[in-house]
Design a protein around this motif. Structure first.
Motif, PDB file in Angstrom:
ATOM      1  N   ILE A  74     -10.185  -4.468   1.636  1.00  0.00           N
ATOM      2  CA  ILE A  74      -9.310  -4.978   0.590  1.00  0.00           C
ATOM      3  C   ILE A  74      -8.706  -6.289   1.060  1.00  0.00           C
ATOM      4  O   ILE A  74      -8.588  -6.549   2.262  1.00  0.00           O
ATOM      5  CB  ILE A  74      -8.201  -3.969   0.218  1.00  0.00           C
ATOM      6  CG1 ILE A  74      -7.335  -3.621   1.432  1.00  0.00           C
ATOM      7  CG2 ILE A  74      -8.807  -2.704  -0.373  1.00  0.00           C
ATOM      8  CD1 ILE A  74      -6.103  -2.801   1.084  1.00  0.00           C
ATOM      9  N   THR A 124       0.855  -1.191   0.000  1.00  0.00           N
ATOM     10  CA  THR A 124       0.000   0.000   0.000  1.00  0.00           C
ATOM     11  C   THR A 124       0.894   1.246   0.000  1.00  0.00           C
ATOM     12  O   THR A 124       2.103   1.150   0.232  1.00  0.00           O
ATOM     13  CB  THR A 124      -0.891   0.047   1.260  1.00  0.00           C
ATOM     14  OG1 THR A 124      -0.035   0.191   2.403  1.00  0.00           O
ATOM     15  CG2 THR A 124      -1.734  -1.210   1.402  1.00  0.00           C
ATOM     16  N   THR A 177      -4.102   2.185  -6.700  1.00  0.00           N
ATOM     17  CA  THR A 177      -5.568   2.064  -6.782  1.00  0.00           C
ATOM     18  C   THR A 177      -6.177   1.882  -5.386  1.00  0.00           C
ATOM     19  O   THR A 177      -7.283   2.346  -5.134  1.00  0.00           O
ATOM     20  CB  THR A 177      -6.010   0.897  -7.685  1.00  0.00           C
ATOM     21  OG1 THR A 177      -5.452  -0.319  -7.213  1.00  0.00           O
ATOM     22  CG2 THR A 177      -5.575   1.131  -9.116  1.00  0.00           C
ATOM     23  N   TYR A 178      -5.447   1.197  -4.504  1.00  0.00           N
ATOM     24  CA  TYR A 178      -5.941   1.037  -3.129  1.00  0.00           C
ATOM     25  C   TYR A 178      -6.070   2.378  -2.396  1.00  0.00           C
ATOM     26  O   TYR A 178      -6.978   2.568  -1.589  1.00  0.00           O
ATOM     27  CB  TYR A 178      -4.983   0.161  -2.315  1.00  0.00           C
ATOM     28  CG  TYR A 178      -5.133  -1.331  -2.478  1.00  0.00           C
ATOM     29  CD1 TYR A 178      -6.353  -1.906  -2.822  1.00  0.00           C
ATOM     30  CD2 TYR A 178      -4.055  -2.174  -2.237  1.00  0.00           C
ATOM     31  CE1 TYR A 178      -6.484  -3.286  -2.951  1.00  0.00           C
ATOM     32  CE2 TYR A 178      -4.179  -3.552  -2.350  1.00  0.00           C
ATOM     33  CZ  TYR A 178      -5.392  -4.107  -2.707  1.00  0.00           C
ATOM     34  OH  TYR A 178      -5.510  -5.454  -2.810  1.00  0.00           O
ATOM     35  N   PHE A 179      -5.097   3.245  -2.657  1.00  0.00           N
ATOM     36  CA  PHE A 179      -4.984   4.473  -1.849  1.00  0.00           C
ATOM     37  C   PHE A 179      -6.325   5.197  -1.755  1.00  0.00           C
ATOM     38  O   PHE A 179      -6.956   5.515  -2.766  1.00  0.00           O
ATOM     39  CB  PHE A 179      -3.934   5.401  -2.461  1.00  0.00           C
ATOM     40  CG  PHE A 179      -3.676   6.636  -1.646  1.00  0.00           C
ATOM     41  CD1 PHE A 179      -3.027   6.556  -0.427  1.00  0.00           C
ATOM     42  CD2 PHE A 179      -4.084   7.883  -2.094  1.00  0.00           C
ATOM     43  CE1 PHE A 179      -2.783   7.695   0.340  1.00  0.00           C
ATOM     44  CE2 PHE A 179      -3.845   9.025  -1.339  1.00  0.00           C
ATOM     45  CZ  PHE A 179      -3.199   8.931  -0.124  1.00  0.00           C
ATOM     46  N   ASP A 180      -6.757   5.463  -0.525  1.00  0.00           N
ATOM     47  CA  ASP A 180      -8.070   6.070  -0.303  1.00  0.00           C
ATOM     48  C   ASP A 180      -8.058   6.635   1.117  1.00  0.00           C
ATOM     49  O   ASP A 180      -8.381   5.946   2.085  1.00  0.00           O
ATOM     50  CB  ASP A 180      -9.154   5.005  -0.475  1.00  0.00           C
ATOM     51  CG  ASP A 180     -10.558   5.592  -0.515  1.00  0.00           C
ATOM     52  OD1 ASP A 180     -10.780   6.659   0.100  1.00  0.00           O
ATOM     53  OD2 ASP A 180     -11.431   4.967  -1.150  1.00  0.00           O
ATOM     54  N   PHE A 227     -12.135  -4.138  -6.736  1.00  0.00           N
ATOM     55  CA  PHE A 227     -13.171  -3.118  -6.906  1.00  0.00           C
ATOM     56  C   PHE A 227     -14.255  -3.654  -7.849  1.00  0.00           C
ATOM     57  O   PHE A 227     -13.972  -4.444  -8.748  1.00  0.00           O
ATOM     58  CB  PHE A 227     -12.561  -1.834  -7.498  1.00  0.00           C
ATOM     59  CG  PHE A 227     -11.566  -1.169  -6.591  1.00  0.00           C
ATOM     60  CD1 PHE A 227     -11.995  -0.276  -5.605  1.00  0.00           C
ATOM     61  CD2 PHE A 227     -10.202  -1.430  -6.704  1.00  0.00           C
ATOM     62  CE1 PHE A 227     -11.076   0.340  -4.760  1.00  0.00           C
ATOM     63  CE2 PHE A 227      -9.281  -0.822  -5.853  1.00  0.00           C
ATOM     64  CZ  PHE A 227      -9.718   0.065  -4.884  1.00  0.00           C
ATOM     65  N   ALA A 246      -7.923   9.718  -3.657  1.00  0.00           N
ATOM     66  CA  ALA A 246      -8.449   8.399  -4.038  1.00  0.00           C
ATOM     67  C   ALA A 246      -8.699   8.427  -5.540  1.00  0.00           C
ATOM     68  O   ALA A 246      -9.460   9.264  -6.027  1.00  0.00           O
ATOM     69  CB  ALA A 246      -9.755   8.082  -3.292  1.00  0.00           C
ATOM     70  N   LEU A 247      -8.068   7.517  -6.233  1.00  0.00           N
ATOM     71  CA  LEU A 247      -8.195   7.492  -7.692  1.00  0.00           C
ATOM     72  C   LEU A 247      -9.656   7.222  -8.082  1.00  0.00           C
ATOM     73  O   LEU A 247     -10.317   6.371  -7.497  1.00  0.00           O
ATOM     74  CB  LEU A 247      -7.295   6.389  -8.252  1.00  0.00           C
ATOM     75  CG  LEU A 247      -7.038   6.384  -9.756  1.00  0.00           C
ATOM     76  CD1 LEU A 247      -6.371   7.674 -10.219  1.00  0.00           C
ATOM     77  CD2 LEU A 247      -6.185   5.174 -10.133  1.00  0.00           C
ATOM     78  N   TYR A 265      -5.696  -7.518  -0.359  1.00  0.00           N
ATOM     79  CA  TYR A 265      -4.277  -7.547  -0.711  1.00  0.00           C
ATOM     80  C   TYR A 265      -3.989  -8.565  -1.812  1.00  0.00           C
ATOM     81  O   TYR A 265      -3.285  -9.549  -1.614  1.00  0.00           O
ATOM     82  CB  TYR A 265      -3.410  -7.799   0.530  1.00  0.00           C
ATOM     83  CG  TYR A 265      -3.614  -6.751   1.593  1.00  0.00           C
ATOM     84  CD1 TYR A 265      -2.989  -5.508   1.485  1.00  0.00           C
ATOM     85  CD2 TYR A 265      -4.477  -6.968   2.667  1.00  0.00           C
ATOM     86  CE1 TYR A 265      -3.207  -4.529   2.434  1.00  0.00           C
ATOM     87  CE2 TYR A 265      -4.695  -5.988   3.622  1.00  0.00           C
ATOM     88  CZ  TYR A 265      -4.061  -4.776   3.502  1.00  0.00           C
ATOM     89  OH  TYR A 265      -4.273  -3.808   4.434  1.00  0.00           O
ATOM     90  N   GLU A 267     -13.506  -3.420 -11.438  1.00  0.00           N
ATOM     91  CA  GLU A 267     -12.575  -4.427 -11.951  1.00  0.00           C
ATOM     92  C   GLU A 267     -13.303  -5.726 -12.284  1.00  0.00           C
ATOM     93  O   GLU A 267     -13.031  -6.364 -13.312  1.00  0.00           O
ATOM     94  CB  GLU A 267     -11.470  -4.692 -10.917  1.00  0.00           C
ATOM     95  CG  GLU A 267     -10.564  -3.488 -10.654  1.00  0.00           C
ATOM     96  CD  GLU A 267      -9.527  -3.731  -9.561  1.00  0.00           C
ATOM     97  OE1 GLU A 267      -8.634  -2.889  -9.395  1.00  0.00           O
ATOM     98  OE2 GLU A 267      -9.630  -4.765  -8.857  1.00  0.00           O
ATOM     99  N   ARG A 304     -15.995   3.743  -6.016  1.00  0.00           N
ATOM    100  CA  ARG A 304     -14.828   2.949  -5.626  1.00  0.00           C
ATOM    101  C   ARG A 304     -15.255   1.778  -4.743  1.00  0.00           C
ATOM    102  O   ARG A 304     -14.487   1.282  -3.906  1.00  0.00           O
ATOM    103  CB  ARG A 304     -13.807   3.829  -4.873  1.00  0.00           C
ATOM    104  CG  ARG A 304     -13.055   4.807  -5.791  1.00  0.00           C
ATOM    105  CD  ARG A 304     -12.037   5.636  -5.018  1.00  0.00           C
ATOM    106  NE  ARG A 304     -11.197   4.837  -4.157  1.00  0.00           N
ATOM    107  CZ  ARG A 304     -10.031   4.284  -4.519  1.00  0.00           C
ATOM    108  NH1 ARG A 304      -9.576   4.446  -5.738  1.00  0.00           N
ATOM    109  NH2 ARG A 304      -9.343   3.591  -3.646  1.00  0.00           N
TER     110      ARG A 304
END
Lengths: 410, 410
Positions: free
Chosen positions: B273, A149, A312-315, B282, A204-205, B275, B285, B265
């Motif tokens: 998540i 992460t 993508t995880y970053f939130d 998501f 957050a992307l 990992y 996805e 999201r």
């Protein structure tokens, strides 16, 4: 500012150094990594008070070589996109990815600051990553490397700086994934960061960005040469799939008008179409082929997977605020500079505006600059002239409670 | 109009038919194709004067099944994007790709018009294409099939209609690549087309669109299972690469806000998540995986290559006007209806505006409607309610010299 920019120089010739962390690195996924080696470069001089340190964080395809000329240039340029291809710089080969921003008299002024850049954990350019040896097996980790992460990247940087004896940071700065790290620093270590510079980034992307990254990863993982992530030493690597991933990423880094300006619909061979789909017919197709070929020579596919997944995880809201961005930012004490680019559709300015709003509503010092620039996301690597005075002034200011508003209509 | 829309019905159960062209089909590349079989469907009744024919042209992934329920439904839906997935239609499986627009009381009203839809030359759903037998070898053409242009598609449609004894067309209509065919008809056979309906299309795809298509084709051709285009009968097909191509295409068909509205999201597994980069985390996805899996079951990778190449080649100004769009359109006599969608960034409204301007400057009857719609390029398959009254009125009008302007600020 103009004079300072004019007198801007290079940090000169540099070589990436390496350092081993003394203890296992704990990760969000619950695992620990050991040993961990960190590749890094420094520019400028550390003050006796150790209070002039700026940590510069790289994006998906960057490395520790942020400025100056590499003593040992890599096989291909490490500069992204038009940053790699769009300018007439004879010695571009070994130039750091943010050389236009780091150096004497530049935005991150090495006459004043001690600038530190590391290769991210999970990287492929000197820091421990999936291509490193797994001590449990004696073979490269491959896809057994733990899923990372942004917080893990920041933890690794924190542990690295501890070894250097650096406690506080005058600033953490970065673009794109690098901006995410700066935000994570401000949230995770509020007492240790005076300022953050978050460029072309987001808290957050957005879902389309998540999708692009998913497609790029699929392209790598569906390449049979990926071999479930254990391709090291087999003589094969998922270069075909990573080439497609790079092409895709590359187009998302640039704006549609920039592509039109640069390539139009010009044919590769001026006479006419040649009725082929195997070979490039349009200049933009040839350009993509070149981008893919040069990228696969210098980058590791597994690192692409791990770093893409992390971004993508970053939130911030999910991870630190139980869904609320405002709550996630409640503990921030760093002054915050946000810069976004009008044509950046991968990291649209709206996200920076959301961060500004949240920080402002909390009474935190924040300023947001929306820069008119045509190049899309890659602007953070290219628009030095517009970014430099903003960053220099921001860094020069003492911590002030007031909030500035510049161009702000994202 | 409202009443007509309310009373709109289905053309019912239909079966795709086939017809062999009597003579070799000449192609832009200089080669000829023979034999050529054309798959087609018709809806409504041909008038005794044979003056009520509307040819409907499909886009990259369509086929001859444009309306009604297929007597033999394909393995997977032939409807694209949100058109396939976004609506709650229980019997969507066998429904034609433009069923919302073709039928009694619909935009293309089968109570009045005889609507004809063919599968394109190069296709994989009944019309001769790369998976057909090459008479020279007795094996499937594969990548030995000649490289096609939009003009070739139109020539094939012309030859097909000759066999049916249909000389004039009341209209040619299509979206995306289908709209390109309509434009080509108006330029190539000016005396045989009364009107064209060009939806979400362009006179020449912009460079970013060329790039997306190039990346999608690369993804297919770099899949080792493609086997240089000769994968038929080998037990392997480039499904991995075509899956990635489809994911990429799919995201370009939808707008970023539409993805945000639909998926946000949101995580695939609500808890947290997990990992992993191997599996979807998501919802967006997971959606992409589903899109890819369903597409590879119904579509041929070589057809994707040929049709994608043709739509990037298409360039009215280059092909017919020595670089000038105005000159290319100088001979058009068909009334022209242009429809574009505000959120379509793959086929941006600006191209329709350019066509309108060129035709208007030539004194040709043309109208352009910019529809506010959130779904991006896929809107042409989805926004029936907004398109229907525009198309119905346009078709009902006698040929008139005047020019209409509707919403026009692209």
């Amino acid at each position: 500012m103009a004079a300072a920019t004019l007198s801007a120089g290079s940090v000169g010739s540099v070589e990436t150094q390496h350092l081993d962390l003394p203890a296992p690195l704990p990760l969000d996924c619950g695992r620990e990594l050991y040993p961990v080696r960190v590749a890094y470069e420094t520019y400028g001089t550390l003050s006796p008070q150790r209070d002039n340190v700026i940590l510069v964080c790289h994006a998906l395809s960057g490395d520790a070589h942020a400025a100056g000329f590499a003593k040992t240039p890599p096989a291909a340029s490490t500069r992204d996109g038009f940053g790699a291809e769009g300018r007439d710089r004879p010695a571009d080969k070994g130039l750091g990815w943010w050389d236009g921003m780091i150096g004497p008299g530049k935005a991150f002024d090495t006459d004043r600051y001690f600038v530190v850049a590391t290769n991210l954990i999970g990287g492929c350019r000197g820091t421990t990553g999936p291509s490193s040896t797994d001590p449990a097996t004696g073979r490269p980790y491959g896809s057994d490397f733990p899923v990372l992460t942004v917080a893990d990247m920041v933890r690794c940087q924190r542990a690295f700086l501890d070894v250097l004896g650096i406690e506080r940071l005058a600033a953490v700065a970065g673009g794109s994934l690098g901006g995410m790290q700066a935000l994570e620093w401000a949230v995770r270590y509020p007492d240790q960061v005076d300022a953050i510079v978050v460029i072309a980034s987001t808290h957050a992307l957005h879902p389309q960005g998540v999708a692009w990254n998913a497609i790029a990863r699929e392209s790598i993982m569906r390449d049979p040469a990926w071999q479930d992530g254990h391709y090291y030493g087999t003589g094969r690597a998922p270069e075909a799939g990573m080439g497609v991933a790079r092409m895709l990423g590359h187009i998302t880094y640039l704006s549609a008008p920039a592509l039109t300006d640069r390539f139009g619909r010009r044919l590769q061979f001026a006479d006419n179409i040649r009725y082929t789909f195997r070979d490039p017919e349009f200049e933009v197709e040839s350009y993509l082929q070149h981008q893919a070929a040069s990228f696969v020579r210098r980058f590791d596919a597994n690192t692409y997977l791990y770093l893409s997944r992390a971004l993508t995880y970053f939130d911030l809201a999910r991870e630190h605020g139980a869904g609320s961005l405002r709550r996630a930012l409640a503990g921030v004490s760093a002054r915050t500079l946000l810069i976004a680019f009008s044509s950046d559709w991968l990291y649209p300015p709206a996200a920076s505006a959301e961060i500004e709003e949240a920080l402002h509503s909390l009474g935190k010092p924040v300023e947001f600059h929306l820069i008119e620039a045509p190049y899309g996301h890659d602007s953070f690597l290219l628009e030095e002239a517009q970014q430099t005075p903003i960053v220099r002034r921001f860094l020069a200011e003492q911590c002030a409670g007031e909030r500035r508003r510049a161009t702000r209509n994202p």
